[in-house]
Scaffold this active site. Structure first.
Site, short mmCIF file in Angstrom:
data_model
loop_
_atom_site.label_atom_id
_atom_site.label_comp_id
_atom_site.label_asym_id
_atom_site.label_seq_id
_atom_site.Cartn_x
_atom_site.Cartn_y
_atom_site.Cartn_z
N LYS A 11 3.91 45.88 88.01
CA LYS A 11 3.80 45.13 86.76
C LYS A 11 5.08 45.24 85.92
CE LYS A 11 -1.23 45.53 86.65
NZ LYS A 11 -2.43 45.77 85.79
N ASN A 114 -0.25 49.32 83.08
CA ASN A 114 -0.62 50.37 84.04
C ASN A 114 0.08 50.29 85.40
OD1 ASN A 114 -2.09 48.26 85.00
ND2 ASN A 114 -4.07 49.28 85.03
N HIS A 117 -1.02 46.60 90.16
CA HIS A 117 -2.30 45.95 90.41
C HIS A 117 -2.70 46.22 91.85
CE1 HIS A 117 -5.33 42.76 90.69
NE2 HIS A 117 -4.78 42.45 91.85
N GLU A 128 -5.55 36.35 96.22
CA GLU A 128 -4.38 36.77 95.45
C GLU A 128 -3.10 36.64 96.28
OE1 GLU A 128 -6.98 39.85 92.68
OE2 GLU A 128 -5.50 40.67 94.07
P1 CMP Z 1 -5.88 45.55 86.87
O1 CMP Z 1 -7.03 46.34 87.39
O2 CMP Z 1 -4.68 45.36 87.69
O3 CMP Z 1 -6.42 44.12 86.40
C1 CMP Z 1 -7.10 43.98 85.17
C2 CMP Z 1 -6.25 44.56 84.12
O4 CMP Z 1 -6.73 44.50 82.81
C3 CMP Z 1 -6.11 46.06 84.36
O5 CMP Z 1 -5.36 46.26 85.52
C4 CMP Z 1 -5.47 46.51 83.08
O6 CMP Z 1 -4.07 46.31 83.09
C5 CMP Z 1 -6.09 45.55 82.10
N1 CMP Z 1 -7.08 46.25 81.31
C6 CMP Z 1 -8.24 46.77 81.72
N2 CMP Z 1 -8.88 47.36 80.70
C7 CMP Z 1 -8.09 47.21 79.61
C8 CMP Z 1 -8.21 47.59 78.25
N3 CMP Z 1 -9.28 48.27 77.82
N4 CMP Z 1 -7.20 47.26 77.43
C9 CMP Z 1 -6.13 46.59 77.88
N5 CMP Z 1 -5.97 46.18 79.16
C10 CMP Z 1 -6.94 46.49 80.01
#
Ligand code: CMP
Length: 139
Positions: A11, A114, A117, A128
């Site tokens: 990311k 984070n 993905h 995807e």
């Molecule tokens: P990912 O699982 O790659 O795809 C969905 C994304 O939503 C997740 O990673 C996080 O980056 C984002 N996400 C999930 N929960 C939250 C949250 N509480 N606040 C902000 N972003 C979130």
């Protein structure tokens, strides 16, 4: 390919923080073979579409803005049990809860930013992968 592939993005936070090489190395050391790879950037429309399953979530706008904010690395990875094993390698969505040694524990900034993905099912891995790569880009 089904059952053996997963899709990942490094990311914008991890690309900006200079972690592409370290993350690809961890992926490779965990036994995943790279089937497709590119540095690219999502438009706002791309990010909205990719994350449309989260459209009703309160963080959707933030997620779309963040994911389109800078370059990402998109990749298709191959391994037996790829989806589940890759989710183990990346760790919990929230890096504060991720296990030691996982990619998110090592490189993520926060739950929203984070680092990586990972697809959540074989079906989504295929969708995807095809969202980001044409057939001739997957080896
Ligand atoms: P990912 O699982 O790659 O795809 C969905 C994304 O939503 C997740 O990673 C996080 O980056 C984002 N996400 C999930 N929960 C939250 C949250 N509480 N606040 C902000 N972003 C979130």
């Amino acid at each position: 390919m089904s059952g053996k592939i997963t899709f990942t993005m490094i990311k914008p936070d991890a690309v900006a923080d200079g972690h592409i090489g370290a993350i690809l190395r961890k992926i490779s050391e965990a036994g995943f073979k790279i089937k497709a790879l590119k540095l690219t950037q999502l438009t706002v429309a791309d990010a909205k579409k990719f994350y449309e399953v989260h459209a009703e979530r309160p963080f959707y706008g933030e997620l779309v803005d963040f994911m389109s904010s800078g370059p990402i690395v998109a990749a298709v990875l191959e391994k037996d049990n790829a989806v589940e094993d890759f989710r183990t390698v990346i760790g919990a969505t929230n890096p504060a809860e991720a296990a030691e040694g996982t990619i998110r524990k090592m490189f993520a900034r926060s739950i929203g930013e984070n680092a990586v993905h990972g697809s959540d099912s074989d079906e989504n891995a295929l969708i995807e992968a095809q969202f980001h790569f044409s057939g001739r880009e997957i080896f």
